[in-house]
Design a protein around this motif. Structure first.
Motif, PDB file in Angstrom:
ATOM      1  N   ARG A 130       0.828  -1.207   0.000  1.00  6.45           N
ATOM      2  CA  ARG A 130       0.000   0.000   0.000  1.00  6.45           C
ATOM      3  C   ARG A 130       0.858   1.251   0.000  1.00  6.45           C
ATOM      4  NH1 ARG A 130      -5.535  -0.238   2.652  1.00  6.45           N
ATOM      5  NH2 ARG A 130      -6.051  -2.422   2.439  1.00  6.45           N
ATOM      6  N   SER A 148      -4.852  -2.218 -12.255  1.00 11.80           N
ATOM      7  CA  SER A 148      -5.860  -1.516 -11.463  1.00 11.80           C
ATOM      8  C   SER A 148      -5.259  -1.064 -10.137  1.00 11.80           C
ATOM      9  CB  SER A 148      -7.072  -2.421 -11.200  1.00 11.80           C
ATOM     10  OG  SER A 148      -6.703  -3.557 -10.462  1.00 11.80           O
ATOM     11  N   ILE A 149      -5.859  -0.005  -9.590  1.00 14.74           N
ATOM     12  CA  ILE A 149      -5.548   0.413  -8.234  1.00 14.74           C
ATOM     13  C   ILE A 149      -6.849   0.512  -7.463  1.00 14.74           C
ATOM     14  CG2 ILE A 149      -3.472   1.696  -8.914  1.00 14.74           C
ATOM     15  CD1 ILE A 149      -5.091   4.270  -8.180  1.00 14.74           C
ATOM     16  N   ARG A 150      -6.729   0.419  -6.147  1.00 16.97           N
ATOM     17  CA  ARG A 150      -7.888   0.549  -5.276  1.00 16.97           C
ATOM     18  C   ARG A 150      -7.634   1.685  -4.285  1.00 16.97           C
ATOM     19  NH1 ARG A 150      -6.657  -4.122  -6.416  1.00 16.97           N
ATOM     20  NH2 ARG A 150      -5.381  -4.695  -4.638  1.00 16.97           N
ATOM     21  N   HIS A 151      -8.651   2.519  -4.132  1.00 16.46           N
ATOM     22  CA  HIS A 151      -8.641   3.580  -3.124  1.00 16.46           C
ATOM     23  C   HIS A 151      -9.976   3.494  -2.407  1.00 16.46           C
ATOM     24  CE1 HIS A 151      -9.490   7.778  -1.777  1.00 16.46           C
ATOM     25  NE2 HIS A 151      -8.282   7.616  -1.269  1.00 16.46           N
ATOM     26  N   ARG A 153     -13.131   2.102  -1.427  1.00 16.46           N
ATOM     27  CA  ARG A 153     -13.934   1.034  -2.045  1.00 16.46           C
ATOM     28  C   ARG A 153     -13.973   1.138  -3.563  1.00 16.46           C
ATOM     29  NH1 ARG A 153     -17.888   2.906   2.003  1.00 16.46           N
ATOM     30  NH2 ARG A 153     -17.330   1.836   3.914  1.00 16.46           N
ATOM     31  N   THR A 154     -13.163   2.019  -4.136  1.00 20.29           N
ATOM     32  CA  THR A 154     -13.188   2.251  -5.572  1.00 20.29           C
ATOM     33  C   THR A 154     -12.001   1.565  -6.249  1.00 20.29           C
ATOM     34  OG1 THR A 154     -14.192   4.417  -5.177  1.00 20.29           O
ATOM     35  CG2 THR A 154     -13.220   4.055  -7.341  1.00 20.29           C
ATOM     36  N   THR A 155     -12.273   0.822  -7.311  1.00 22.68           N
ATOM     37  CA  THR A 155     -11.233   0.219  -8.127  1.00 22.68           C
ATOM     38  C   THR A 155     -11.198   0.943  -9.459  1.00 22.68           C
ATOM     39  OG1 THR A 155     -11.501  -1.942  -7.083  1.00 22.68           O
ATOM     40  CG2 THR A 155     -10.432  -1.907  -9.246  1.00 22.68           C
ATOM     41  N   GLU A 157      -9.367   1.010 -13.281  1.00 25.27           N
ATOM     42  CA  GLU A 157      -8.557   0.319 -14.280  1.00 25.27           C
ATOM     43  C   GLU A 157      -7.712   1.348 -15.011  1.00 25.27           C
ATOM     44  OE1 GLU A 157      -8.223  -2.942 -14.691  1.00 25.27           O
ATOM     45  OE2 GLU A 157      -9.652  -3.274 -13.062  1.00 25.27           O
ATOM     46  N   ILE A 174      -3.574   3.855  -1.350  1.00 23.04           N
ATOM     47  CA  ILE A 174      -3.926   3.153  -2.575  1.00 23.04           C
ATOM     48  C   ILE A 174      -3.127   1.854  -2.615  1.00 23.04           C
ATOM     49  CG2 ILE A 174      -4.553   5.201  -3.900  1.00 23.04           C
ATOM     50  CD1 ILE A 174      -1.781   5.070  -5.199  1.00 23.04           C
ATOM     51  N   GLU A 175      -3.646   0.886  -3.351  1.00 25.16           N
ATOM     52  CA  GLU A 175      -2.935  -0.363  -3.561  1.00 25.16           C
ATOM     53  C   GLU A 175      -3.256  -0.855  -4.955  1.00 25.16           C
ATOM     54  OE1 GLU A 175      -4.255  -3.554  -0.994  1.00 25.16           O
ATOM     55  OE2 GLU A 175      -6.164  -2.541  -0.718  1.00 25.16           O
ATOM     56  N   GLY A 176      -2.400  -1.707  -5.474  1.00 24.77           N
ATOM     57  CA  GLY A 176      -2.591  -2.230  -6.821  1.00 24.77           C
ATOM     58  C   GLY A 176      -1.422  -3.111  -7.192  1.00 24.77           C
TER      59      GLY A 176
END
Length: 190
Positions: A130, A148-151, A153-155, A157, A174-176
């Motif tokens: 993260r 993709s990344i996630r922030h 609850r949003t992913t 592309e 963020i993570e991905g």
């Protein structure tokens, strides 16, 4: 949070006419080369030559594709940038020339007007864990690959070169699973 798709942007001539640049974002919106507070762009560099001068501007350049760029910055000497190098910061009002190490490159450029905004650019491999969003007026994540990344609850592309802009109230991490640049823009007190 705002997503900018690189494929939707149009290249424009460099200030010195020696190549093309694709403006990703600028503030204030619609500002030109002489009146922006900050500017983000990607340049296609296919030949050796001088950089455009930008009086009163601080710059950071990051090679994002290609074999490398050998830069000569007045007062610093020669620096070689590759797609694995740490981003290079330098004043926009000093002479800079560059030569290609081996074939064309693509670079990511951040410019801020000295006294109005400051900036920092760092490389990250989001697959390694993260990334906490630092404090700043704007934080931008630039994709250096597809994924993709996630922030929260949003992913999202991403394709190569896509940018997501996080504003001050967008906190968290963020993570991905892709390499990325993190750009932090901070307004200077007047």
């Amino acid at each position: 949070m705002k997503l900018i798709r690189f494929a939707d942007l149009t290249p424009k001539p460099w200030k010195n006419g020696g190549g093309t640049t694709t403006e990703i974002a600028v503030s204030p919106e619609g500002a030109g080369f002489d009146d922006f507070d900050w500017r983000l762009s990607v340049a296609e560099v296919a030949s050796d030559g001088p950089f455009s001068l930008f009086p009163g501007i601080d710059r950071t350049l990051t090679v994002i594709e290609g074999e490398g760029l050998v830069m000569t910055v007045e007062g610093r000497g020669m620096v070689t940038l590759t797609a694995a190098s740490t981003p290079l910061s330098f004043p926009g009002d000093v002479p800079v020339s560059a030569s290609l190490a081996e074939g064309p490159i693509r670079d990511f450029n951040v410019m801020t007007r000295r006294g109005r905004f400051g900036h920092q650019v760092t490389r990250h491999d989001l697959a390694a864990g993260r990334l906490a969003l630092p404090q700043g007026d704007l934080r931008l994540v630039v994709a250096l690959g597809a994924g993709s990344i996630r922030h929260d609850r949003t992913t999202i592309e991403f394709a190569f070169g896509d940018v997501v802009i996080f504003e001050t109230n967008d906190a968290g991490s963020i993570e991905g699973a892709l390499p990325a640049l993190l750009v932090t823009l901070t307004r200077k007190a007047l």
